[in-house]
Design a protein around this motif. Structure first.
Motif: not given
Length: 311
Positions: A245-256
């Motif tokens: 989902s969009k929230p999971f994608i966004e937080i993953s990319e932000k962490v990286a």
């Protein structure tokens, strides 16, 4: 400036040389996943015309001589560092070698508490976390830290998660359901770097692993265990495909991005309302299961990202 040709770089002066890379792996690991990872990457680099050597890390890879960081890794365009030896990665980088991932990213991700500290203050949802006290005396009594124990109970409650800061594949992660179990776990880890975390009960036995390459979340899978609070496949968990989902994608990319990672696997828990809660970040996440479950050629995407970065 170089003109790209298959297997060689041709300089504007007419000089040519092979495109070459080195994959450094841990000297001791015999895990099938650890053995397969560099082989898969080599296969994909072969398709790109890059000659790859796979070598075990060694104390003679790099060292300090006459006050200078000296690398004995020669004639390679870059190194894929599939190890967690922070001294060698630091020396190699100081000697001018481009590592994937970079030394600091590997170092921070290898220490679970350091990872949470680095992510703190950036709007990343994480379990409430308390760093464990360092103890240098094997004879010291845990009872001497009773104030600390009461704070853990007040802030985190039960069940409580205890983690050694260095560990992977779900190992060295424990759960305490009461004070007696907490004291037992604290005694076990008192001489090691460790932390305490609030149990995210809504995600007990299940999480999502997301692979991020070059700042982009490329695939994910859900891991589920019916017998353990940990969902790791190595501990009996089962993986299944999932559409991120969009929230999971966004937080993953932000962490990286925050951790400056070229490649990583991020373990994400489900909050009470299904929102993503970051659990751990793995700089050298194995991708064999991910390729099988998601159908995504992770090795190819990582190789292509590195190729485009270097050449």
């Amino acid at each position: 400036m170089y003109e790209q040709t298959l297997y060689v770089w041709r300089s504007t002066k007419g000089e040519t040389r092979l495109k070459r890379a080195l994959i450094l792996v841990n000297a001791y690991s015999k895990l099938i996943s650890a053995i397969n990872q560099p082989i898969r990457l080599k296969e994909e680099f072969d398709k790109l015309g890059v000659e790859v050597d796979i070598k075990k890390n060694s104390i003679d890879t790099a060292m300090i001589i006459e006050g200078e960081a000296v690398s004995f890794v020669e004639d390679y365009d870059f190194v894929i560092y599939l190890d967690k030896d922070k001294y060698t990665s630091s020396l190699l980088e100081k000697a001018g070698i481009r590592l994937f991932n970079r030394h600091e990213a590997i170092r921070v991700c290898d220490d679970k508490m350091d990872t949470h500290i680095r992510l703190a203050g950036h709007g990343i949802s994480m379990p409430d976390t308390i760093g464990g006290l360092l103890c240098y005396n094997e004879e010291a009594s845990i009872d001497e830290a009773m104030t600390r124990i009461e704070l853990i109970e007040e802030k985190l409650g039960y069940p409580c998660i205890i983690k050694e800061c260095y560990g992977s594949l779900g190992a060295k992660v424990y759960c305490a359901d009461n004070r007696e179990e907490l004291l037992t776990r604290m005694e076990k880890v008192k001489l090691k770097s460790h932390l305490f975390q609030k149990m995210i009960s809504s995600s007990r036995g299940r999480d999502v692993r997301v692979i991020v390459i070059g700042g982009k979340a490329i695939c994910g899978m859900q891991r589920i265990s019916k017998t353990d609070f940990r969902s790791n496949i190595e501990l009996g968990g089962v993986a299944e495909p999932i559409e991120l989902s969009k929230p999971f994608i966004e937080i993953s990319e932000k962490v990286a991005h925050i951790l400056d990672l070229d490649y990583c696997g991020i373990d994400i828990l489900y909050g009470e309302n299904g929102e993503p809660v970051v659990c751990e970040v793995n700089s050298n996440a194995f991708f064999g299961a991910m390729e099988s479950v998601s159908g995504v050629n992770v090795a190819a995407k990582y190789a292509e990202y590195i190729y485009e970065t270097i050449y």
